[in-house]
Design a protein around this motif. Structure first.
Motif, PDB file in Angstrom:
ATOM      1  N   PHE B  64       3.763  38.668  -1.963  1.00  0.00           N
ATOM      2  CA  PHE B  64       5.060  39.397  -2.327  1.00  0.00           C
ATOM      3  C   PHE B  64       5.690  40.467  -2.148  1.00  0.00           C
ATOM      4  CE2 PHE B  64       2.605  35.502  -3.884  1.00  0.00           C
ATOM      5  CZ  PHE B  64       3.812  34.710  -4.383  1.00  0.00           C
ATOM      6  N   PHE B  65       4.981  41.704  -1.587  1.00  0.00           N
ATOM      7  CA  PHE B  65       5.285  42.979  -1.668  1.00  0.00           C
ATOM      8  C   PHE B  65       6.365  42.202  -0.618  1.00  0.00           C
ATOM      9  CE2 PHE B  65       4.203  47.126   0.149  1.00  0.00           C
ATOM     10  CZ  PHE B  65       4.627  47.964  -0.497  1.00  0.00           C
ATOM     11  N   GLY B  66       5.613  41.820   0.219  1.00  0.00           N
ATOM     12  CA  GLY B  66       6.457  41.752   1.965  1.00  0.00           C
ATOM     13  C   GLY B  66       7.794  40.903   1.082  1.00  0.00           C
ATOM     14  N   ILE B  67       7.888  39.746   0.463  1.00  0.00           N
ATOM     15  CA  ILE B  67       8.821  38.987   0.573  1.00  0.00           C
ATOM     16  C   ILE B  67       9.781  40.441   0.316  1.00  0.00           C
ATOM     17  CG2 ILE B  67       9.599  36.982  -0.597  1.00  0.00           C
ATOM     18  CD1 ILE B  67       7.321  35.346  -0.171  1.00  0.00           C
ATOM     19  N   LEU B 128       6.245  37.394   9.257  1.00  0.00           N
ATOM     20  CA  LEU B 128       6.519  38.182   9.307  1.00  0.00           C
ATOM     21  C   LEU B 128       7.028  38.978  11.183  1.00  0.00           C
ATOM     22  CD1 LEU B 128       5.793  39.652   6.180  1.00  0.00           C
ATOM     23  CD2 LEU B 128       8.217  39.131   6.792  1.00  0.00           C
ATOM     24  N   ASN B 129       5.498  38.577  11.695  1.00  0.00           N
ATOM     25  CA  ASN B 129       4.925  39.171  12.997  1.00  0.00           C
ATOM     26  C   ASN B 129       5.853  38.163  13.992  1.00  0.00           C
ATOM     27  OD1 ASN B 129       3.121  40.829  13.389  1.00  0.00           O
ATOM     28  ND2 ASN B 129       2.050  40.350  11.965  1.00  0.00           N
ATOM     29  N   GLY B 137       9.955  41.498  14.309  1.00  0.00           N
ATOM     30  CA  GLY B 137       8.543  40.935  14.996  1.00  0.00           C
ATOM     31  C   GLY B 137       7.709  42.078  13.894  1.00  0.00           C
ATOM     32  N   SER B 138       6.893  42.139  15.733  1.00  0.00           N
ATOM     33  CA  SER B 138       6.379  43.323  14.697  1.00  0.00           C
ATOM     34  C   SER B 138       6.184  44.731  14.882  1.00  0.00           C
ATOM     35  CB  SER B 138       4.483  43.269  16.019  1.00  0.00           C
ATOM     36  OG  SER B 138       5.074  42.927  17.397  1.00  0.00           O
ATOM     37  N   PHE B 232      11.840  51.789   6.728  1.00  0.00           N
ATOM     38  CA  PHE B 232      11.627  51.339   7.932  1.00  0.00           C
ATOM     39  C   PHE B 232      10.114  50.352   7.391  1.00  0.00           C
ATOM     40  CE2 PHE B 232       8.325  51.835  11.030  1.00  0.00           C
ATOM     41  CZ  PHE B 232       8.072  50.231  12.167  1.00  0.00           C
ATOM     42  N   ILE B 233      10.561  48.577   7.535  1.00  0.00           N
ATOM     43  CA  ILE B 233       9.019  48.513   7.183  1.00  0.00           C
ATOM     44  C   ILE B 233       8.827  47.432   8.447  1.00  0.00           C
ATOM     45  CG2 ILE B 233       9.776  47.690   5.292  1.00  0.00           C
ATOM     46  CD1 ILE B 233      11.214  45.543   5.287  1.00  0.00           C
ATOM     47  N   SER B 234       6.648  47.447   8.314  1.00  0.00           N
ATOM     48  CA  SER B 234       6.602  46.487   9.674  1.00  0.00           C
ATOM     49  C   SER B 234       5.577  45.518   9.351  1.00  0.00           C
ATOM     50  CB  SER B 234       6.186  47.405  10.747  1.00  0.00           C
ATOM     51  OG  SER B 234       4.800  47.973  10.757  1.00  0.00           O
ATOM     52  N   PRO B 235       5.385  44.803   9.515  1.00  0.00           N
ATOM     53  CA  PRO B 235       3.746  43.797   8.990  1.00  0.00           C
ATOM     54  C   PRO B 235       3.081  44.377   8.219  1.00  0.00           C
ATOM     55  CG  PRO B 235       5.097  42.798  10.963  1.00  0.00           C
ATOM     56  CD  PRO B 235       5.249  44.195  10.632  1.00  0.00           C
TER      57      PRO B 235
END
Lengths: 260, 323
Positions: B64-67, B128-129, B137-138, B232-235
């Protein structure tokens, strides 16, 4: 049988040819009886007679394989447990199921849940209406604790209380939902003689409030003393039903209990 | 009734401490660390609502943090929407996802619920990846705009620190009120006995679903802030490891305690900074800390410290009997 009784006049609860089996074991077979308003009814029977199954059927935990159960004029099939409580059915558990880490008062307040309304925004914004509701829920809960003689323990952690007190608090919690029918599952289990006497007078007081009581019990002396009507189960079937004196004189009941 | 007063005092002291830190500090590195502590505190509080109070274990909370982070990041970079709109949209999306996921999974209890949420977390991580065209992607999503008002960036440095801690204080207040209400009592009742809660008239399925959605929305809020703060965010920030880290924060600080969530989040944010030399052993270190806390402070550090204090006070009283 007339199935269109109005909820005010007919029996508060009726079982019509109710059966329930688990695997090959017929736990309850073809049981029919009615519970009249304002009385104390007991269901007794030797171990394994199907008392607990019957209790779970009436409270909506199990669904009957056959037959039906009618509460206040409406069949309970498909009604969720919490909705039955809102309709006016309260219960306690054989092994006492309090919310052990919460205070006694909080336990009884949870019992008030179905008679109060505040939701998420009410909790966060606390408008006057919610504060009023909370205040009156608190005083109602305290009055129920007082009724069972446990007001002195209101702020204690429920899990820390002696077993007998926990049972009284559980009854207060059930009463906080203002039930019309109160179901007690072996209320004397685990109580000593003096606690059982207190329980007997409490159950009489509850009936005097106008609450119908249905208790499933193992302790014969308690049931004989306070019940208006007793149903005896044996091997899942209804063996006899009647006033305590009739039951005590019934040869079949004596045989079932003595194992003769 | 002394508790509300003590609570108000605690909030006031906490707010004062935040203000003093914000105005007193100069070093940007400290602001960065404190901002991360704020984000993690928000996450720990959200998981604490679900696990600490309602007793529902989630091993996929990082999803949920990622969403929150990805939805707001994608809406604002790909579609050029203002972060002030993409953020709320991300919260709504996280709430809807939580509702749809919670409907079937919350029928599960105990280990099965943990496994269900674990699976959900894995699925989000895989998406996400691998959905590279949208998520990057990654290698991640770059160039996410900051939260600005009239050209002032509110999501970084001192401003970012104030904004996230303001959100933390607001969430503390919200959770404090919620827990001590009709709904909060029902939540805690479910924790102790779901069967008994149902039998006194609590719609347990409904209450669990509501708290799951609320918890997800708060986690997504942390994600939205994170995305616009870091840019900037990554999986890797939202994988299973992060979910475990969140559980560790809640358990170490103490279940069913707002201040426990703060303590747990602070410790687990600062520790990796201090232990950068042994970064490879991060999971092992968490494991060890969890084991030690479970052995010596099974109710979490906050309760452990409190009972140690009370014990010391009682010992002191006995040593100096009244004349």
């Amino acid at each position: 049988m007339n199935t269109h009784e109005t909820s005010e006049n007919g029996p508060i609860l009726s079982l019509e040819k109710v059966s329930k089996a688990f695997g090959g074991v017929q736990a309850v077979r073809d049981v029919s009886f009615a519970v009249e308003r304002g009385r104390i009814h007991a269901v007794i029977g030797p171990n394994g007679a199907g008392k607990t199954t019957l209790f779970n059927l009436v409270t909506g935990v199990y669904t009957p394989d056959a037959g039906r159960i009618v509460f206040k004029g409406r069949p309970i099939a498909g009604v969720p447990v919490h909705a039955l409580v809102a309709l006016g059915m309260g219960r306690t558990f054989q092994n006492v199921e309090l919310f052990s880490g919460m205070s006694v008062l909080e336990n009884v307040l949870v019992g008030r849940h179905c008679r109060t309304k505040a939701g998420f925004w009410g909790a966060v914004l606390k408008p006057a209406s919610v504060r009023d509701e909370e205040g009156s829920a608190r005083s109602f809960a305290l009055s129920m604790l007082d009724f069972v003689g446990m007001a002195h323990a209101a702020e204690r952690r429920a899990g820390d209380l002696p077993f007998g007190w926990q049972r009284m608090c559980e009854i207060a919690r059930a009463l906080a939902g203002e039930p019309e029918l109160l179901l007690l599952d072996e209320p004397a289990a685990g109580l000593n003689a003096s606690e059982t006497r207190e329980l007997a007078s409490l159950i009489l007081k509850i009936r005097d409030l106008g609450v119908t009581v249905l208790l499933v019990e193992h302790d014969m002396s308690l049931t004989m003393e306070i019940s208006d009507r007793i149903a005896v189960l044996d091997q899942g079937a209804l063996l006899a039903i009647g006033a305590p004196r009739e039951i005590q004189a019934d040869q079949r009941v004596i045989a079932a209990y003595l194992g003769a | 009734m002394k508790r509300p007063l003590a609570n108000t005092l605690a909030y006031a002291l906490f707010a004062a401490a935040v203000a003093a830190t914000g105005f007193g500090l100069k070093n940007p590195y400290y602001f960065q660390v404190l901002t991360f502590i704020g984000i993690n505190t928000l996450l720990a509080v959200s998981l604490n609502l679900l696990t600490g109070y309602a007793g529902q274990i989630s091993l996929g909370h990082a999803a949920f943090f990622g969403i929150g982070a990805y939805a707001s990041g994608i809406f604002s970079t790909h579609f050029g929407i203002s972060p002030w709109l993409s953020g709320p949209a991300a919260l709504v999306l996280a709430g809807i996802v939580a509702y749809l996921v919670g409907l079937p999974t919350l029928k599960l209890t105990g280990y099965y619920l943990a496994m269900g949420t674990l699976g959900f977390g894995m699925i989000v991580s895989v998406i996400l990846n691998n959905w590279s065209a949208v998520t990057g992607g990654s290698s991640g999503l770059y160039g996410i705009k900051g939260l600005t008002i009239l050209g002032v960036n509110l999501s970084q440095g001192r401003n970012g620190f104030f904004l996230i801690w303001l959100l933390v204080i607001a969430t503390f207040f919200l959770c404090g009120r919620l827990v001590d209400s009709r709904v909060g009592r029902a939540l805690r009742a479910i924790h102790y006995s779901e069967q008994a809660a149902r039998s006194v008239g609590v719609d347990t399925a409904g209450v669990k679903l509501s708290v799951f959605v609320l918890s997800a929305v708060i986690a997504a809020l942390a994600g939205v802030f994170f995305a616009h703060s870091v840019g900037f965010i990554s999986p890797g920030s939202f994988n299973f490891l992060m979910s475990v880290r969140l559980v560790a924060m809640v358990v170490i600080g103490g279940m069913a305690s707002i201040w426990g969530a703060l303590l747990g989040a602070s410790l687990l944010t600062i520790l990796p900074e201090l232990l950068q030399a042994v970064a490879e052993y991060e999971m092992a270190t968490y494991g060890l800390i969890l084991i030690l806390v479970m052995i010596f402070f099974p109710e979490g550090l906050v309760m452990g410290i409190r009972s140690a204090y009370e014990h010391a006070r009682n010992v002191g009283k006995r040593a100096h009997p009244e004349p």
